[in-house]
Design an enzyme around this catalytic site. Structure first.
Site, PDB file in Angstrom:
ATOM      1  N   HIS A 267       1.474 -42.750   1.940  1.00 44.11           N
ATOM      2  CA  HIS A 267       2.558 -43.473   1.266  1.00 44.11           C
ATOM      3  C   HIS A 267       3.509 -44.093   2.298  1.00 44.11           C
ATOM      4  O   HIS A 267       3.928 -45.247   2.175  1.00 44.11           O
ATOM      5  CB  HIS A 267       3.394 -42.522   0.400  1.00 44.11           C
ATOM      6  CG  HIS A 267       2.681 -41.925  -0.774  1.00 44.11           C
ATOM      7  ND1 HIS A 267       2.638 -40.578  -1.007  1.00 44.11           N
ATOM      8  CD2 HIS A 267       1.997 -42.507  -1.789  1.00 44.11           C
ATOM      9  CE1 HIS A 267       1.965 -40.334  -2.121  1.00 44.11           C
ATOM     10  NE2 HIS A 267       1.555 -41.495  -2.616  1.00 44.11           N
TER      11      HIS A 267
ATOM     12  N   LYS B   4       0.696 -36.234 -15.389  1.00 41.52           N
ATOM     13  CA  LYS B   4       0.175 -34.955 -14.934  1.00 41.52           C
ATOM     14  C   LYS B   4       1.384 -34.095 -14.589  1.00 41.52           C
ATOM     15  O   LYS B   4       2.364 -34.603 -14.095  1.00 41.52           O
ATOM     16  CB  LYS B   4      -0.706 -35.196 -13.712  1.00 41.52           C
ATOM     17  CG  LYS B   4      -0.438 -36.589 -13.148  1.00 41.52           C
ATOM     18  CD  LYS B   4      -1.153 -37.026 -11.952  1.00 41.52           C
ATOM     19  CE  LYS B   4      -0.600 -38.400 -11.587  1.00 41.52           C
ATOM     20  NZ  LYS B   4      -1.032 -38.944 -10.367  1.00 41.52           N
TER      21      LYS B   4
ATOM     22  N   ARG C 190      -6.603 -47.694  -1.155  1.00 38.71           N
ATOM     23  CA  ARG C 190      -7.310 -46.857  -0.176  1.00 38.71           C
ATOM     24  C   ARG C 190      -8.781 -47.210  -0.086  1.00 38.71           C
ATOM     25  O   ARG C 190      -9.391 -47.122   0.967  1.00 38.71           O
ATOM     26  CB  ARG C 190      -7.207 -45.378  -0.569  1.00 38.71           C
ATOM     27  CG  ARG C 190      -5.846 -44.782  -0.339  1.00 38.71           C
ATOM     28  CD  ARG C 190      -5.749 -43.440  -0.979  1.00 38.71           C
ATOM     29  NE  ARG C 190      -5.930 -43.531  -2.420  1.00 38.71           N
ATOM     30  CZ  ARG C 190      -5.685 -42.572  -3.281  1.00 38.71           C
ATOM     31  NH1 ARG C 190      -5.292 -41.399  -2.855  1.00 38.71           N
ATOM     32  NH2 ARG C 190      -5.854 -42.754  -4.566  1.00 38.71           N
TER      33      ARG C 190
ATOM     34  N   SER D 180      -2.090 -37.173  -2.637  1.00 40.19           N
ATOM     35  CA  SER D 180      -1.148 -36.063  -2.874  1.00 40.19           C
ATOM     36  C   SER D 180      -1.884 -34.870  -3.468  1.00 40.19           C
ATOM     37  O   SER D 180      -1.596 -33.721  -3.128  1.00 40.19           O
ATOM     38  CB  SER D 180      -0.036 -36.507  -3.832  1.00 40.19           C
ATOM     39  OG  SER D 180       0.733 -37.522  -3.255  1.00 40.19           O
TER      40      SER D 180
HETATM   41  O1  PNS Z   1       1.333 -42.493  -7.693  1.00 35.38           O
HETATM   42  P1  PNS Z   1       0.722 -42.904  -9.006  1.00 35.38           P
HETATM   43  O2  PNS Z   1       0.680 -41.724  -9.953  1.00 35.38           O
HETATM   44  O3  PNS Z   1      -0.613 -43.569  -8.843  1.00 35.38           O
HETATM   45  O4  PNS Z   1       1.713 -44.011  -9.638  1.00 35.38           O
HETATM   46  C1  PNS Z   1       1.442 -44.597 -10.890  1.00 35.38           C
HETATM   47  C2  PNS Z   1       2.624 -45.474 -11.357  1.00 35.38           C
HETATM   48  C3  PNS Z   1       3.928 -44.700 -11.321  1.00 35.38           C
HETATM   49  C4  PNS Z   1       2.748 -46.674 -10.451  1.00 35.38           C
HETATM   50  C5  PNS Z   1       2.286 -45.942 -12.807  1.00 35.38           C
HETATM   51  O5  PNS Z   1       1.932 -44.809 -13.561  1.00 35.38           O
HETATM   52  C6  PNS Z   1       3.433 -46.658 -13.510  1.00 35.38           C
HETATM   53  O6  PNS Z   1       3.786 -47.746 -13.143  1.00 35.38           O
HETATM   54  N1  PNS Z   1       4.028 -45.980 -14.513  1.00 35.38           N
HETATM   55  C7  PNS Z   1       5.132 -46.523 -15.269  1.00 35.38           C
HETATM   56  C8  PNS Z   1       4.760 -46.861 -16.710  1.00 35.38           C
HETATM   57  C9  PNS Z   1       4.264 -48.283 -16.835  1.00 35.38           C
HETATM   58  O7  PNS Z   1       4.944 -49.239 -16.489  1.00 35.38           O
HETATM   59  N2  PNS Z   1       3.028 -48.406 -17.342  1.00 35.38           N
HETATM   60  C10 PNS Z   1       2.373 -49.691 -17.508  1.00 35.38           C
HETATM   61  C11 PNS Z   1       1.782 -50.157 -16.188  1.00 35.38           C
HETATM   62  S1  PNS Z   1       0.400 -51.101 -16.470  1.00 35.38           S
END
Ligand code: PNS
Length: 157
Positions: free
Chosen positions: A18, A42, A91, A128
């Site tokens: 990150h 999660k 990645r 993570s």
């Molecule tokens: O580190 P992660 O868990 O891969 O991050 C995922 C994240 C936080 C980027 C994604 O879950 C997100 O943007 N969540 C917010 C809800 C949202 O906007 N959903 C629609 C996106 S298409």
């Protein structure tokens, strides 16, 4: 015009992978907001205040980076912060399909572009989840997370 970007994630916990993306994104934009999802779907190991504190500690040397929690839609958070760009790390090809879907959905929902940075190869295997698993069984995570994060994870053994 100054451009603000958002680097979103669960950051449970923040890893060197990150941090690599955050540093490289910070070099490209006037302002970078690291956005930590409050209620990660999660069940997170670390609560949001801990995740934010660790993020703040590891970006302390980056003057144009700020850290914030968000919930709800990422595009709404971007609008609140005046951000027009979302930066995500890729990645491997396996990340791409889901990231593409999210990028296209976010473009439809809001006036925001998603830009991808390819993860530095030394970190391409890092996640993570794997770091938490290694730490849980007493493995050495020093190569994967900053010392302050390793120390925090050691309390969960
Ligand atoms: O580190 P992660 O868990 O891969 O991050 C995922 C994240 C936080 C980027 C994604 O879950 C997100 O943007 N969540 C917010 C809800 C949202 O906007 N959903 C629609 C996106 S298409």
């Amino acid at each position: 015009m100054a451009v603000t970007a958002v680097c979103p994630g669960s950051f449970d916990p923040v890893t060197y992978g990150h941090l690599d993306v955050i540093r490289r994104a910070a070099a490209q934009f006037d302002r970078l907001v690291v956005a930590c999802l409050r209620n990660a779907g999660k069940r997170p190991l670390l609560d949001v205040d801990e995740r934010l504190a660790l993020l703040e500690a590891v970006v302390v040397d980056l003057p144009n980076v700020e850290v914030a929690a968000f919930d709800g839609l990422l595009v709404d958070f971007c609008a609140e912060r005046g951000a027009t760009v979302i930066v995500k790390g890729l990645r491997a090809a396996s990340d791409f399909e889901y990231e593409l879907q999210m990028a296209q959905m976010n473009a439809r929902l809001g006036n925001v572009e998603t830009l991808f940075l390819t993860t530095s190869p030394v970190y391409s295997f890092l996640s993570s989840s794997l770091v938490k698993e290694v730490a849980r069984f007493g493995g050495d995570v020093a190569d994967f997370v900053p010392p302050i994060v390793a120390e925090r994870l050691s309390r969960h053994r």
